[in-house]
Design an enzyme around this catalytic site. Structure first.
Site, PDB file in Angstrom:
ATOM      1  N   ASP A 180     -13.750 -62.586  57.318  1.00  0.00           N
ATOM      2  CA  ASP A 180     -12.968 -63.492  58.131  1.00  0.00           C
ATOM      3  C   ASP A 180     -11.898 -64.095  57.193  1.00  0.00           C
ATOM      4  OD1 ASP A 180     -12.407 -65.410  60.278  1.00  0.00           O
ATOM      5  OD2 ASP A 180     -13.375 -66.853  58.958  1.00  0.00           O
TER       6      ASP A 180
ATOM      7  N   ASP B  52      -9.574 -67.275  57.883  1.00  0.00           N
ATOM      8  CA  ASP B  52      -9.481 -68.742  57.932  1.00  0.00           C
ATOM      9  C   ASP B  52     -10.853 -69.372  57.659  1.00  0.00           C
ATOM     10  OD1 ASP B  52      -8.367 -71.325  59.064  1.00  0.00           O
ATOM     11  OD2 ASP B  52      -9.859 -70.889  60.588  1.00  0.00           O
TER      12      ASP B  52
END
Ligand code: B16
Ligand code: MG
Length: 214
Positions: free
Chosen positions: A11, A13
């Site tokens: 991922d 963020d």
């Protein structure tokens, strides 16, 4: 504990970099302008969720109804504020821990890719000096369903030619952990509302902990 995997999907963020604080500031500016209550706890529900779905969560507390056209303008306003904040990012916003761990994982032979809901992914990776680093990027521009739907992780695995069962996902969002499990992948939680959410396969102590379990 050790996991036998061939690839790691990250991922963006809240995992590779801390753009989550900029999302918060940009949504907070919009919510304040509209007179809608918004705090860090509500912000946690926006992790991994698409821009429009995030707006809908914020508007749960609105006292007036908005048209689709107004909502699209609000989302654009937030994104403009967010992108202004992103312009201040530089390679100094990539921690040594993340950078050195990524390099060591590559040296160990892992395929490394991104699975992010953000349509700003490539811009952010360029800002922090990782524009050319990953073997593939799957992001908000590739998908129609955001996390907890598995689409972004399946897309990322496909781009690097890997079976889902050979992939581990690193996530800070509960929605991302659910997406990884729905994709048939191993879900590694790092901070955020992913940590101890009950659906993760393992809680990472910190980013470098990847080197202990892979
Ligand atoms: P954008 P991730 C997600 O990124 C963020 O966590 C989420 O808060 C944001 O709404 C979403 O990207 C869309 O971002 O507005 O830039 O397209 O955690 O999946 O890397
Ligand atoms: Mg995240």
């Amino acid at each position: 504990m050790k996991f036998q995997k061939k690839a790691v999907i990250f991922d963006l963020d809240g995992v590779i970099c801390f753009t989550d604080r900029f999302h918060y500031q940009a949504w907070k500016a919009l919510a304040d302008r509209l007179g809608i209550y918004f705090d860090e706890k509500i912000n946690d529900r926006l992790r991994g969720v698409s821009r429009m779905a995030s707006l809908e969560i914020i508007l749960e507390r609105a006292t007036e109804a908005y048209t689709q056209e107004q909502k699209e303008a609000f989302a654009e306003e937030k994104n403009n504020t967010y992108r202004e904040l992103l312009k201040n990012m530089s390679p100094a916003d990539l921690t040594d821990e993340v950078k050195n761990t990524l390099i060591e994982l590559r040296n160990r032979g892992y395929k490394l890719s991104i699975g992010s809901s953000s349509k700003n992914t490539k811009f952010i990776l360029e800002r922090i000096g990782l524009g050319d680093f990953f073997d593939a990027i799957a992001d908000g521009t590739d998908i129609t369903h955001s996390k907890p739907d598995p689409e972004v992780f399946l897309c990322s695995a496909k781009k690097i030619g890997m079976d889902p069962a050979d992939c581990a996902v690193v996530e800070d969002a509960k929605a991302g952990i659910q997406a990884a499990k729905a994709a048939g992948m191993t879900a590694l939680a790092l901070h955020g509302d992913a940590e101890n959410c009950g659906e993760e396969d393992y809680n990472l102590v910190n980013f470098a902990d990847l080197l202990n379990i892979l």
